[in-house]
Scaffold this active site. Sequence first.
Site, PDB file in Angstrom:
ATOM      1  N   SER A  48     -88.514  39.639-108.143  1.00 33.85           N
ATOM      2  CA  SER A  48     -88.713  41.048-108.451  1.00 33.85           C
ATOM      3  C   SER A  48     -90.200  41.383-108.321  1.00 33.85           C
ATOM      4  O   SER A  48     -90.773  41.190-107.255  1.00 33.85           O
ATOM      5  CB  SER A  48     -88.148  41.366-109.837  1.00 33.85           C
ATOM      6  OG  SER A  48     -88.023  42.753-110.032  1.00 33.85           O
ATOM      7  N   GLU A 104     -78.531  44.559-106.047  1.00 33.18           N
ATOM      8  CA  GLU A 104     -79.614  44.411-107.019  1.00 33.18           C
ATOM      9  C   GLU A 104     -79.500  45.365-108.200  1.00 33.18           C
ATOM     10  O   GLU A 104     -79.550  44.954-109.358  1.00 33.18           O
ATOM     11  CB  GLU A 104     -80.960  44.646-106.312  1.00 33.18           C
ATOM     12  CG  GLU A 104     -81.304  43.623-105.247  1.00 33.18           C
ATOM     13  CD  GLU A 104     -81.973  42.389-105.797  1.00 33.18           C
ATOM     14  OE1 GLU A 104     -82.179  42.315-107.024  1.00 33.18           O
ATOM     15  OE2 GLU A 104     -82.296  41.490-105.005  1.00 33.18           O
ATOM     16  N   HIS A 135     -79.302  42.177-109.716  1.00 36.66           N
ATOM     17  CA  HIS A 135     -80.678  41.747-109.896  1.00 36.66           C
ATOM     18  C   HIS A 135     -80.735  40.572-110.861  1.00 36.66           C
ATOM     19  O   HIS A 135     -80.080  40.589-111.911  1.00 36.66           O
ATOM     20  CB  HIS A 135     -81.469  42.931-110.452  1.00 36.66           C
ATOM     21  CG  HIS A 135     -82.952  42.833-110.307  1.00 36.66           C
ATOM     22  ND1 HIS A 135     -83.565  42.603-109.098  1.00 36.66           N
ATOM     23  CD2 HIS A 135     -83.962  42.965-111.206  1.00 36.66           C
ATOM     24  CE1 HIS A 135     -84.869  42.599-109.256  1.00 36.66           C
ATOM     25  NE2 HIS A 135     -85.147  42.805-110.538  1.00 36.66           N
TER      26      HIS A 135
END
Length: 501
Positions: free
Chosen positions: A197, A323, A419
């Site tokens: 990320s 995600e 995610h």
Amino acid sequence: MSDAATPTRHVEGDTVTGRVRGVWRGEPGAGGSAAFLGIPFAKPPVGALRFAAPEPAEAWEGVRDALEFAPTAQRGDPGVTLIPEPSVPGEATLNVNVFTPSPRRSDAALPVLVWIHGGGYFAGSPASPWYDGRSFNRDGVVTVTISYRLGFDGFGWIEDAPSNRGVRDWLLALQWVQDNIANFGGDPSRVTLAGQSAGGGAVLTLLGMPAAQHLFHAAWAMSGATADASAADAQALGRDIARRAGVAPNRDALARVPEARIIEAQTAATRIAGPGGISSLLDTGLRLGPSIDGDLLARPTLASLAAGVGADKPLVLGAADDEFAMAVAGSAKILRWVPLGVLLGRAGLARARRTAYLEANGDVASRGHAAVLGRHVSDRLFRTTVVRAARARGTAPTWVYRYAFRSTQPGHVNDAAVHCIDVPFWFDCLDADRVEPLTGPHPPQDLADATHGAAVALITGGAPGWPAWSASPGTTRVFGARGGPLGHVIRDGYAEVHPLL
């Protein structure tokens, strides 16, 4: 951090600033590892050093305990991460954690992994149990997790303060690795940088930064989210946060503002609300993160990669399929009544591209309107970055993957490759705290073996084990596709995002 079945065994190691005492986990010679936690690489960024460039840690006498995680830049629980990333109070927030199978062998020369945590550049912590390096230690890799200043303290524009202070923290932490890791069994000439990320964005930022090139030798970017804020946007946001805090935008005034008040002003200034907020996020990206300052960062990351910066370093990058699906999953019953064209239009997708995008994502459309909107947000924030970065690198050694494993956990993450879902597989820590609420029960160990094995292959041998995108553009390894093989290679793994490019 000792094993319950064995007594605590302390082990000591040397740094350039003094000796540290860590703890050995496991039986000697039986695949155990040592953990040295909370070693300072810089002075605490408080008082006269608040909003300053980091300064190397001061030396100490005697043996310093490195038995517990040190203070983190994250305060409280921002509630934005699916990874358990605890906050530790205190001022000495610039520190590293070292996990090594060879703490007493300065001649071991093992490859090194340096991990940068995510959290949108305003949250996250290196103290997560998921980031423990024991599985990499088992495979002969010394592992280091680093901290850095977050939010306004790390990245906010201040008229008379050094820019990109969080980036400068990364650089000093990496220099600490160069100066010290041999004493923990690592080889400073074999450092792989990895993150997820915002941490993946940090990896790409450093890969494209000339000043960082001597500090690492390979890179793995998971779901990389770069910021690359323009100088004008960074200044406008910095002035806004100072105004909300009720002070002038200079160091002297801001240094007198309590930390909690700065965080409150930062949160208000960067709040995302409603369809307009999502559209703005997709158009402008993360507002509070690395910015183009004309000093450390002279140009956007992709432009630097296209200019050949970092081209000598192997890079693996990829993203999960869905995600940010969880961001809209709770609205699925409402969204199903809104025409897809309207939903995508509100999310900023031009009418001319909507038909092509929906045709390219027919399998997602079959899962409902919320799935399409979640995929579009995921594509704009993460998956298009994978393709753009791989293309920018040209023939520089680059490998691309997709993470397709869908959670089986009922709730907002169900039936989506969301995610963070790849992180416990990458670290091979499926038995760690809070993995099952993300992955669902009984996450497949063979997928962890394949994912973690690819990471080890890059770190130890310079290639992850499948054909490179740079040799044949589009080539992508798919991890964990439902109903498919464990990890197969396809010719154009990101075809779904082409209408957005």
